[in-house]
Design a protein around this motif. Sequence first.
Motif, mmCIF file in Angstrom:
data_model
loop_
_atom_site.group_PDB
_atom_site.id
_atom_site.type_symbol
_atom_site.label_atom_id
_atom_site.label_comp_id
_atom_site.label_asym_id
_atom_site.label_seq_id
_atom_site.Cartn_x
_atom_site.Cartn_y
_atom_site.Cartn_z
ATOM 1 N N TRP A 163 -5.331 7.347 4.396
ATOM 2 C CA TRP A 163 -5.326 8.164 3.034
ATOM 3 C C TRP A 163 -4.239 8.899 2.724
ATOM 4 N N ARG A 164 -4.372 9.969 3.546
ATOM 5 C CA ARG A 164 -3.354 11.007 3.452
ATOM 6 C C ARG A 164 -1.837 10.508 3.707
ATOM 7 N N ALA A 165 -1.452 9.487 4.373
ATOM 8 C CA ALA A 165 -0.085 9.105 4.567
ATOM 9 C C ALA A 165 0.682 8.441 3.345
ATOM 10 N N LEU A 166 -0.510 7.688 2.347
ATOM 11 C CA LEU A 166 -0.018 6.796 1.259
ATOM 12 C C LEU A 166 0.323 7.668 0.054
ATOM 13 N N PRO A 167 1.487 7.331 -0.475
ATOM 14 C CA PRO A 167 1.723 8.158 -1.821
ATOM 15 C C PRO A 167 1.082 7.624 -2.768
ATOM 16 N N GLY A 168 0.967 8.654 -4.191
ATOM 17 C CA GLY A 168 0.639 8.206 -5.325
ATOM 18 C C GLY A 168 -0.687 8.797 -5.430
ATOM 19 N N ARG A 222 -3.502 4.278 -4.362
ATOM 20 C CA ARG A 222 -3.578 4.342 -2.796
ATOM 21 C C ARG A 222 -4.725 3.218 -2.513
ATOM 22 N N VAL A 223 -5.896 3.020 -3.390
ATOM 23 C CA VAL A 223 -6.894 2.001 -3.205
ATOM 24 C C VAL A 223 -6.165 0.779 -3.060
ATOM 25 N N ILE A 224 -5.388 0.428 -4.261
ATOM 26 C CA ILE A 224 -4.736 -0.912 -4.495
ATOM 27 C C ILE A 224 -3.721 -1.194 -3.271
ATOM 28 N N LEU A 225 -2.996 -0.214 -2.710
ATOM 29 C CA LEU A 225 -2.128 -0.220 -1.652
ATOM 30 C C LEU A 225 -2.794 -0.780 -0.429
ATOM 31 N N LEU A 226 -4.010 0.125 -0.154
ATOM 32 C CA LEU A 226 -4.687 -0.229 1.079
ATOM 33 C C LEU A 226 -5.275 -1.504 0.875
ATOM 34 N N LEU A 227 -5.664 -2.150 -0.202
ATOM 35 C CA LEU A 227 -6.025 -3.646 -0.243
ATOM 36 C C LEU A 227 -5.103 -4.253 -0.202
ATOM 37 N N VAL A 287 -5.087 -7.205 3.207
ATOM 38 C CA VAL A 287 -4.691 -8.753 2.813
ATOM 39 C C VAL A 287 -3.581 -9.265 3.721
ATOM 40 N N ALA A 288 -2.385 -8.393 3.822
ATOM 41 C CA ALA A 288 -1.601 -8.741 4.482
ATOM 42 C C ALA A 288 -1.710 -8.745 6.014
ATOM 43 N N ALA A 289 -2.408 -7.832 6.514
ATOM 44 C CA ALA A 289 -2.960 -7.774 7.993
ATOM 45 C C ALA A 289 -3.789 -9.034 8.495
ATOM 46 N N VAL A 290 -4.607 -9.504 7.551
ATOM 47 C CA VAL A 290 -5.553 -10.634 7.347
ATOM 48 C C VAL A 290 -4.622 -11.881 7.671
ATOM 49 N N TYR A 291 -3.708 -11.833 6.561
ATOM 50 C CA TYR A 291 -2.739 -13.208 6.424
ATOM 51 C C TYR A 291 -2.088 -13.443 7.674
ATOM 52 N N ALA A 292 -1.427 -12.208 8.160
ATOM 53 C CA ALA A 292 -0.571 -12.476 9.344
ATOM 54 C C ALA A 292 -1.318 -12.725 10.669
ATOM 55 N N CYS A 293 -2.802 -12.148 10.757
ATOM 56 C CA CYS A 293 -3.588 -12.478 11.827
ATOM 57 C C CYS A 293 -3.654 -14.245 11.831
#
Length: 53
Positions: free
Chosen positions: A7-12, A17-22, A26-32
């Motif tokens: 949370w602290r590392a993300l900008p904005g 931040r919520v949208i970016l984390l989501l 999703v990108a991590a699940v897709y990569a898996c």
Amino acid sequence: MMYALLWRALPGPGWFRVILLLVLAVAAVYACFEWLFPQIADYMPFNEQTVGE
């Protein structure tokens, strides 16, 4: 603690931040599902079929 570091590392602002984390989740699940799971599927024990022997 890990979520606080993310949370602290993300900008904005908070909503961004919520949208970016989501998007990152999703990108991590897709990569898996696209790369990781197919690579390790041959080593998983549920590929062995014992029915009918």
